[in-house]
Enzyme design. Structure first.
Site, PDB file in Angstrom:
ATOM      1  N   GLY A  11       0.842  -1.203   0.000  1.00 18.45           N
ATOM      2  CA  GLY A  11       0.000   0.000   0.000  1.00 18.45           C
ATOM      3  C   GLY A  11       0.873   1.247   0.000  1.00 18.45           C
ATOM      4  N   ILE A  23      16.977   8.603  -0.810  1.00 15.35           N
ATOM      5  CA  ILE A  23      17.865   7.460  -1.089  1.00 15.35           C
ATOM      6  C   ILE A  23      18.678   7.739  -2.359  1.00 15.35           C
ATOM      7  CG2 ILE A  23      17.920   4.992  -1.689  1.00 15.35           C
ATOM      8  CD1 ILE A  23      15.064   4.923  -0.159  1.00 15.35           C
ATOM      9  N   ALA A  24      17.971   8.176  -3.403  1.00 15.18           N
ATOM     10  CA  ALA A  24      18.646   8.391  -4.680  1.00 15.18           C
ATOM     11  C   ALA A  24      19.653   9.538  -4.593  1.00 15.18           C
ATOM     12  CB  ALA A  24      17.609   8.680  -5.767  1.00 15.18           C
ATOM     13  N   ARG A  73       0.817  -4.936  -5.159  1.00 14.35           N
ATOM     14  CA  ARG A  73       0.807  -6.069  -4.234  1.00 14.35           C
ATOM     15  C   ARG A  73       1.196  -7.277  -5.086  1.00 14.35           C
ATOM     16  NH1 ARG A  73      -0.571  -3.847   0.562  1.00 14.35           N
ATOM     17  NH2 ARG A  73      -2.439  -2.548   0.657  1.00 14.35           N
ATOM     18  N   ASP A 104       4.708  -4.166   6.124  1.00 15.61           N
ATOM     19  CA  ASP A 104       5.052  -5.500   6.597  1.00 15.61           C
ATOM     20  C   ASP A 104       5.414  -6.486   5.472  1.00 15.61           C
ATOM     21  OD1 ASP A 104       5.125  -7.187   8.949  1.00 15.61           O
ATOM     22  OD2 ASP A 104       3.486  -8.272   7.974  1.00 15.61           O
ATOM     23  N   THR A 126       4.325   3.085   5.390  1.00  7.71           N
ATOM     24  CA  THR A 126       2.928   2.638   5.461  1.00  7.71           C
ATOM     25  C   THR A 126       2.168   3.586   6.375  1.00  7.71           C
ATOM     26  OG1 THR A 126       1.429   0.959   6.366  1.00  7.71           O
ATOM     27  CG2 THR A 126       3.647   0.958   7.259  1.00  7.71           C
ATOM     28  N   ASP A 128      -0.062   2.651   8.312  1.00  8.50           N
ATOM     29  CA  ASP A 128      -0.597   1.891   9.454  1.00  8.50           C
ATOM     30  C   ASP A 128       0.213   2.036  10.753  1.00  8.50           C
ATOM     31  OD1 ASP A 128      -2.466   1.007   7.664  1.00  8.50           O
ATOM     32  OD2 ASP A 128      -1.513  -0.928   7.318  1.00  8.50           O
ATOM     33  N   ASP A 130       2.531   0.115  11.740  1.00 10.55           N
ATOM     34  CA  ASP A 130       2.537  -1.209  12.371  1.00 10.55           C
ATOM     35  C   ASP A 130       3.841  -1.977  12.191  1.00 10.55           C
ATOM     36  OD1 ASP A 130       2.314  -1.601   9.670  1.00 10.55           O
ATOM     37  OD2 ASP A 130       0.703  -3.079   9.782  1.00 10.55           O
ATOM     38  N   MET A 170      -8.499   3.395   8.699  1.00 11.35           N
ATOM     39  CA  MET A 170      -7.609   2.294   8.289  1.00 11.35           C
ATOM     40  C   MET A 170      -6.612   1.937   9.383  1.00 11.35           C
ATOM     41  SD  MET A 170      -6.677   2.681   4.291  1.00 11.35           S
ATOM     42  CE  MET A 170      -7.712   1.975   3.021  1.00 11.35           C
ATOM     43  N   ARG A 172      -5.194  -1.599   9.116  1.00 15.35           N
ATOM     44  CA  ARG A 172      -5.133  -3.068   9.033  1.00 15.35           C
ATOM     45  C   ARG A 172      -5.348  -3.655  10.421  1.00 15.35           C
ATOM     46  NH1 ARG A 172      -3.444  -5.984   4.545  1.00 15.35           N
ATOM     47  NH2 ARG A 172      -2.393  -4.215   3.646  1.00 15.35           N
ATOM     48  N   ASP A 188     -15.909  10.381  21.155  1.00 14.76           N
ATOM     49  CA  ASP A 188     -16.537   9.898  22.394  1.00 14.76           C
ATOM     50  C   ASP A 188     -16.035   8.506  22.746  1.00 14.76           C
ATOM     51  OD1 ASP A 188     -18.650  11.967  23.140  1.00 14.76           O
ATOM     52  OD2 ASP A 188     -18.894  11.716  20.984  1.00 14.76           O
ATOM     53  N   ASP A 215     -26.073  15.803  22.624  1.00 14.60           N
ATOM     54  CA  ASP A 215     -26.983  14.972  21.841  1.00 14.60           C
ATOM     55  C   ASP A 215     -26.367  14.448  20.553  1.00 14.60           C
ATOM     56  OD1 ASP A 215     -26.779  17.273  20.445  1.00 14.60           O
ATOM     57  OD2 ASP A 215     -28.852  17.931  20.761  1.00 14.60           O
ATOM     58  N   ARG A 244     -25.165   7.087  11.791  1.00 17.66           N
ATOM     59  CA  ARG A 244     -24.656   6.946  10.429  1.00 17.66           C
ATOM     60  C   ARG A 244     -23.291   6.258  10.498  1.00 17.66           C
ATOM     61  NH1 ARG A 244     -29.036   8.592   9.829  1.00 17.66           N
ATOM     62  NH2 ARG A 244     -29.861  10.192   8.391  1.00 17.66           N
ATOM     63  N   HIS A 250      -9.561   4.900   1.420  1.00 16.85           N
ATOM     64  CA  HIS A 250      -8.274   5.265   0.799  1.00 16.85           C
ATOM     65  C   HIS A 250      -7.985   6.754   0.764  1.00 16.85           C
ATOM     66  CE1 HIS A 250      -8.834   1.116  -0.368  1.00 16.85           C
ATOM     67  NE2 HIS A 250      -7.535   1.068  -0.560  1.00 16.85           N
TER      68      HIS A 250
HETATM   69  O1  F6P Z   1      -1.459  -1.094   4.617  1.00 19.16           O
HETATM   70  C1  F6P Z   1      -2.072   0.072   4.221  1.00 19.16           C
HETATM   71  C2  F6P Z   1      -3.548  -0.143   4.035  1.00 19.16           C
HETATM   72  O2  F6P Z   1      -4.118   1.070   3.586  1.00 19.16           O
HETATM   73  C3  F6P Z   1      -4.296  -0.689   5.238  1.00 19.16           C
HETATM   74  O3  F6P Z   1      -4.570   0.320   6.176  1.00 19.16           O
HETATM   75  C4  F6P Z   1      -5.506  -1.297   4.592  1.00 19.16           C
HETATM   76  O4  F6P Z   1      -6.006  -2.353   5.369  1.00 19.16           O
HETATM   77  C5  F6P Z   1      -4.972  -1.818   3.284  1.00 19.16           C
HETATM   78  O5  F6P Z   1      -3.778  -1.118   3.031  1.00 19.16           O
HETATM   79  C6  F6P Z   1      -5.897  -1.661   2.121  1.00 19.16           C
HETATM   80  O6  F6P Z   1      -5.336  -2.308   1.051  1.00 19.16           O
HETATM   81  P1  F6P Z   1      -5.792  -2.091  -0.465  1.00 19.16           P
HETATM   82  O7  F6P Z   1      -5.362  -0.720  -0.876  1.00 19.16           O
HETATM   83  O8  F6P Z   1      -5.045  -3.155  -1.200  1.00 19.16           O
HETATM   84  O9  F6P Z   1      -7.266  -2.223  -0.494  1.00 19.16           O
END
Ligand code: F6P
Length: 321
Positions: A11, A23-24, A73, A104, A126, A128, A130, A170, A172, A188, A215, A244, A250
């Site tokens: 992602g 880096i470059a 991916r 990851d 990323t 996330d 994570d 998001m 993951r 909340d 409320d 709602r 994304h």
């Molecule tokens: O890892 C980044 C992420 O945006 C996650 O937060 C989410 O679960 C996943 O990728 C969504 O993946 P895709 O863009 O392949 O739907």
């Protein structure tokens, strides 16, 4: 060492371009050649590679979302045969070391190349947050700001219409985006996979809030818990709400990277090159207390896990409940 390859995988995240640039440019500064690899590991196996030019390719990209190298991916990279094909391609192209920017799955690819003896470095990109071995991943800060801005807007309309909004963010399996944006937007309740939650108790609190003059309500749910629709359906069982469900999805992955993401990306991209210049490959780089750090990539992935700061959820409870 003469040539460094750079790829972005998995992602995308805001700040990946700043990392590619760092880096470059750092490699070029040290007299090396930088090769951009298009479309992640898939492009690597296919030899979809170009020599980067310091100005034509790298000028004006530090503030651009997405990734100029594009991403993909590529689950096939889990197979040893595909990994060996990638190494064959890298050798054919004369690339001596690879820097992978991603999450990851991308780190696992870099680890596999390292295990096969090819010098690779992982840079955490990323939204996330994570990845073990770093306080922050590149893109997380921007994603949190995007989510916070969206939550602020939702709060406006929630107050006007006395509604309860369940907003899915998001992350993951990680609750970091939910925690940071939820606290920033006065949620909340923040519901994350790393901590137990009680939907009935949240519903009761919202009902009590209404009796006490508040409320409307905002519940931020991390995608690793359940979808906003599912959560709303559960919540509605325990109260009479005009509710709602909103999924930010994304939108959190795009847009102009914050200065913080750009700076972290610059620090980590440069650091990855410095490590390679010292002959150190097989590392995962990260930011700890504002300073770049490197850890063995195999040890990082096999023996460590990202720890979400769950104390932030307790903080939100104290501020809200
Ligand atoms: O890892 C980044 C992420 O945006 C996650 O937060 C989410 O679960 C996943 O990728 C969504 O993946 P895709 O863009 O392949 O739907």
């Amino acid at each position: 060492m003469k040539r460094i390859g750079i790829l972005t995988s998995g992602g995308d995240s805001q700040g990946m371009n700043a990392a590619v640039r760092a880096i470059a440019r750092s490699a070029m500064h040290a007299g090396l050649e930088a090769y951009g690899i298009n479309l992640g590991y898939k492009g690597l196996v296919e030899g979809n590679v170009f020599k980067m030019d310091s100005l034509a390719d790298l000028d004006g990209i530090i503030n651009r979302g997405g990734t100029i190298l594009r991403s993909a991916r590529f689950p096939e990279f889990a197979e040893e045969e595909t990994q060996l094909k990638a190494i064959e391609m890298l050798k054919k192209l004369g690339i001596d070391a690879l820097v992978v920017i991603g999450g990851d799955g991308s780190y696992h690819g870099a680890m596999k190349l390292t295990k096969h003896g090819f010098n690779s470095i992982g840079v955490p990109g990323t939204i996330d947050n994570d990845i073990p071995g770093t306080d922050f991943t590149i893109g997380f800060d921007t994603a949190v700001n995007v989510a916070t801005d969206a939550l602020d807007r939702i709060n406006d309309t929630a107050r006007s219409h006395q509604r309860i909004f369940v907003v899915e963010v998001m992350g993951r399996g990680a609750g970091d985006i939910a925690l940071w944006s939820g606290i920033a937007a006065d949620a909340d309740a923040i519901v994350i996979p790393e901590r137990e939650y009680d939907i009935k108790a949240i519903a009761n609190k919202l009902t009590e809030n209404r009796k006490n003059g508040k409320d409307n309500g905002l519940i931020v749910v991390a995608e690793g818990v359940m979808s906003a629709e599912e959560f709303k359906a559960e919540l509605d069982k325990y109260g009479d709400f005009d509710s709602r469900a909103v999924t930010l999805a994304h939108v959190q992955r795009g847009g102009v990277p914050t200065a913080k993401d750009r700076v972290i990306a610059s620090q980590l991209g440069d650091y990855a090159v410095q490590l390679l210049l010292e002959g150190k490959g097989g590392m995962a780089v990260g930011i700890r207390d504002g300073k770049p750090e490197a850890h063995d990539i195999i040890d990082t992935l096999e023996n460590h896990k990202h720890k979400t700061d769950v104390s932030l959820a307790d903080l939100n409870d104290r501020l809200r409940f």
